[in-house]
Design a protein around this motif. Sequence first.
Motif, PDB file in Angstrom:
ATOM      1  N   GLU A  53      40.196 -10.291-107.548  1.00  0.00           N
ATOM      2  CA  GLU A  53      41.486 -10.104-106.900  1.00  0.00           C
ATOM      3  C   GLU A  53      41.535 -10.208-105.337  1.00  0.00           C
ATOM      4  N   SER A  54      40.468  -9.433-104.832  1.00  0.00           N
ATOM      5  CA  SER A  54      40.319  -9.338-103.488  1.00  0.00           C
ATOM      6  C   SER A  54      40.097 -10.804-102.654  1.00  0.00           C
ATOM      7  N   ALA A  55      39.275 -11.390-103.553  1.00  0.00           N
ATOM      8  CA  ALA A  55      38.895 -12.921-103.043  1.00  0.00           C
ATOM      9  C   ALA A  55      40.199 -13.576-103.215  1.00  0.00           C
ATOM     10  N   GLN A  56      41.256 -13.489-104.035  1.00  0.00           N
ATOM     11  CA  GLN A  56      42.324 -14.244-104.053  1.00  0.00           C
ATOM     12  C   GLN A  56      43.261 -13.812-102.867  1.00  0.00           C
ATOM     13  N   LYS A  57      43.151 -12.356-102.385  1.00  0.00           N
ATOM     14  CA  LYS A  57      44.025 -11.948-101.772  1.00  0.00           C
ATOM     15  C   LYS A  57      43.643 -12.699-100.190  1.00  0.00           C
ATOM     16  N   LYS A  58      42.118 -12.638-100.329  1.00  0.00           N
ATOM     17  CA  LYS A  58      41.768 -13.233 -99.007  1.00  0.00           C
ATOM     18  C   LYS A  58      41.927 -14.750 -98.619  1.00  0.00           C
ATOM     19  N   ALA A  59      42.007 -15.282-100.025  1.00  0.00           N
ATOM     20  CA  ALA A  59      42.440 -16.850 -99.890  1.00  0.00           C
ATOM     21  C   ALA A  59      43.922 -17.004 -99.519  1.00  0.00           C
ATOM     22  N   LEU A  60      44.617 -16.201-100.068  1.00  0.00           N
ATOM     23  CA  LEU A  60      46.159 -16.231 -99.808  1.00  0.00           C
ATOM     24  C   LEU A  60      46.320 -15.876 -98.459  1.00  0.00           C
TER      25      LEU A  60
END
Length: 174
Positions: A53-60
């Motif tokens: 989830e944090s990786a997805q947030k970073k990607a966003l």
Amino acid sequence: MILGAALLVLLGLGLFVAGLSTGIDVLYWLCVAACVAAAVLLVLARRTIAARESAQKKALASAQVPVAAGAPTATPAAAAEPVAAAPEVPLEQADPPVEEVEVTDLLLVVDLTDEVLVVDEHPRYHVAGCSWVGSRDTIPLPLNEARTDGFTPCGTCRPDRTLAGRARAARNGA
Ligand SMILES: [Zn+2]
């Protein structure tokens, strides 16, 4: 991974039931071990999900960076222009309007060599005591030379009218 944890819990339950029915101590310990392993697996699974989830947030966030970076660079540039342009013509630096000279005065002054004052880098010429000139450093010039050099009469102190009037008075007196 969650599936693995569920299988381990089932295994633990099975071992627990087996331990109850058979009364073998080792089965209890295996049950405990299975439960602990299930708990560890669940924790690991939660961490993996959190990391994803944090990786997805970073990607966003990184996807939003170009937009976010574009806006600030555009804003300072737009903000810098008025700031840079403002010092060019502050009110006290602005030149006074050009004097509107009557033709009769103009015909008189074009040949006058009376001294007028010019200020470096400013296009107007003045007579002494002009409020715009104030305490600026002035360069004295003969009027005809100032005109030839492209200077224009100041609308505040009206040098052409002043000097034409002076010339007229001198002519009448003579
Ligand atoms: Zn003036």
